[in-house]
Design an enzyme around this catalytic site. Sequence first.
Site, PDB file in Angstrom:
ATOM      1  N   ARG A   6       0.794  -1.232   0.000  1.00  0.00           N
ATOM      2  CA  ARG A   6       0.000   0.000   0.000  1.00  0.00           C
ATOM      3  C   ARG A   6       0.820   1.273   0.000  1.00  0.00           C
ATOM      4  O   ARG A   6       0.317   2.326  -0.314  1.00  0.00           O
ATOM      5  CB  ARG A   6      -0.950  -0.011   1.200  1.00  0.00           C
ATOM      6  CG  ARG A   6      -2.150  -0.907   0.953  1.00  0.00           C
ATOM      7  CD  ARG A   6      -2.907  -1.155   2.211  1.00  0.00           C
ATOM      8  NE  ARG A   6      -2.007  -1.750   3.188  1.00  0.00           N
ATOM      9  CZ  ARG A   6      -2.377  -2.137   4.395  1.00  0.00           C
ATOM     10  NH1 ARG A   6      -3.613  -1.984   4.770  1.00  0.00           N
ATOM     11  NH2 ARG A   6      -1.501  -2.672   5.216  1.00  0.00           N
ATOM     12  N   ARG A  15      -4.886  -1.756  -7.090  1.00  0.00           N
ATOM     13  CA  ARG A  15      -5.801  -2.266  -6.071  1.00  0.00           C
ATOM     14  C   ARG A  15      -7.166  -1.588  -6.103  1.00  0.00           C
ATOM     15  O   ARG A  15      -8.139  -2.127  -5.580  1.00  0.00           O
ATOM     16  CB  ARG A  15      -5.170  -2.123  -4.678  1.00  0.00           C
ATOM     17  CG  ARG A  15      -4.158  -3.197  -4.345  1.00  0.00           C
ATOM     18  CD  ARG A  15      -4.804  -4.519  -3.939  1.00  0.00           C
ATOM     19  NE  ARG A  15      -5.159  -4.500  -2.522  1.00  0.00           N
ATOM     20  CZ  ARG A  15      -6.393  -4.461  -2.059  1.00  0.00           C
ATOM     21  NH1 ARG A  15      -7.402  -4.432  -2.893  1.00  0.00           N
ATOM     22  NH2 ARG A  15      -6.619  -4.446  -0.768  1.00  0.00           N
TER      23      ARG A  15
END
Length: 317
Positions: A6, A15
């Site tokens: 992330r 994502r």
Amino acid sequence: MRQAGRYMPQYRKLRERHSILDLCHSPELAAEVTLQPVERLGVDAAIVFADILLPFEPLRLGLGFQAGEGPHLDRPIRDAADVERLPSFDIDAELGYVLDAIRLARRALPVDVPLIGFAGAPFTLASYAIEGGASRTFTKTKRFMYQTPDAWHLLLSKLADVVGTFLAAQARAGAHALQLFDSWVGCLSPDDYRTYVQPHSRKALSLAGKSQVPLIHFGTGTATFLEDFAAAGGDVISIDWRMPLDAAWSRIGNRAIQGNLEPAALLAPEPERSRQVSDILARAGRRPGHIFNLGHGVLPETDVAAVRAVVDLVHGG
Ligand code: CP3
């Protein structure tokens, strides 16, 4: 460690359109994510994009990932009967998509960037299988271990077979090195590590070792039983930041070492960040057999530029 994730805008963008399991299941997308950190960070090796929990799908534990909360199992292991019932499965048929991602990533990577395959160690996998997700205290895991030791050993032995075979298959698919992740093993006492875990890690590493590629044995919190952890196997022993690299190296003998920057040091301002990196390099003292790495994964809050700066400092220093 987790190189993608992330903290990388390129990864977050993918994502938005795909779940983490979708990314893993698609060899093309997984290969693409595998390459992202190599291109953006200039690291010396790539790790295939997958997850240690993927074998839980063919083991029918009901694996899912919930936004912000991490992994979740619909059918965690509760008792000996659940362990007995675990199905055996064919790695190529059920996890062949990881092997395909390895083949694709190998073709796409520069020839001088090796590709690392990986799997979860029996203990860390058992902890997720029993807890049904993340845990701070591993209470259910330890209760299971103490109350039903026979079922515990059967579970870890089955998991060792799965991951050892899976690792060997990854080497056949083209992985240049293999990493076994025992991320949470540091919650155990030295005695319990030796009794309940070490034989199973040894079996997993020995099955993987048949493939003749270097094995990296990863753990965190292992300072109190590093010798036993190293004795389970691995050509490279990975350490976290809770012990100085030189002190750890003298405890594992004539073996390579991986580590050991504190991941939160990437959140520190200069000059503290570079001071910590330089300290590790000084402790390694240019001895051959040091893989510079973080002691655990990159924190999601990390600035990509800080990671790049550390890579450049290590290469220049
Ligand atoms: O660096 C890479 O790109 C390699 C891929 C990789 C992932 N997981 C993808 C992933 C690797 C090497 C792992 C290993 C892994 N997975 C471990 C061992 C290493 C470690 O960090 O201790 C563990 C314990 C897991 C289990 C797991 N997967 C957890 C606990 C979580 C949730 C925690 C979190 O950060 O959200 C995951 C999800 C996961 N697997 C992410 C990534 C990039 C998180 C990002 C996302 O949700 O897209």
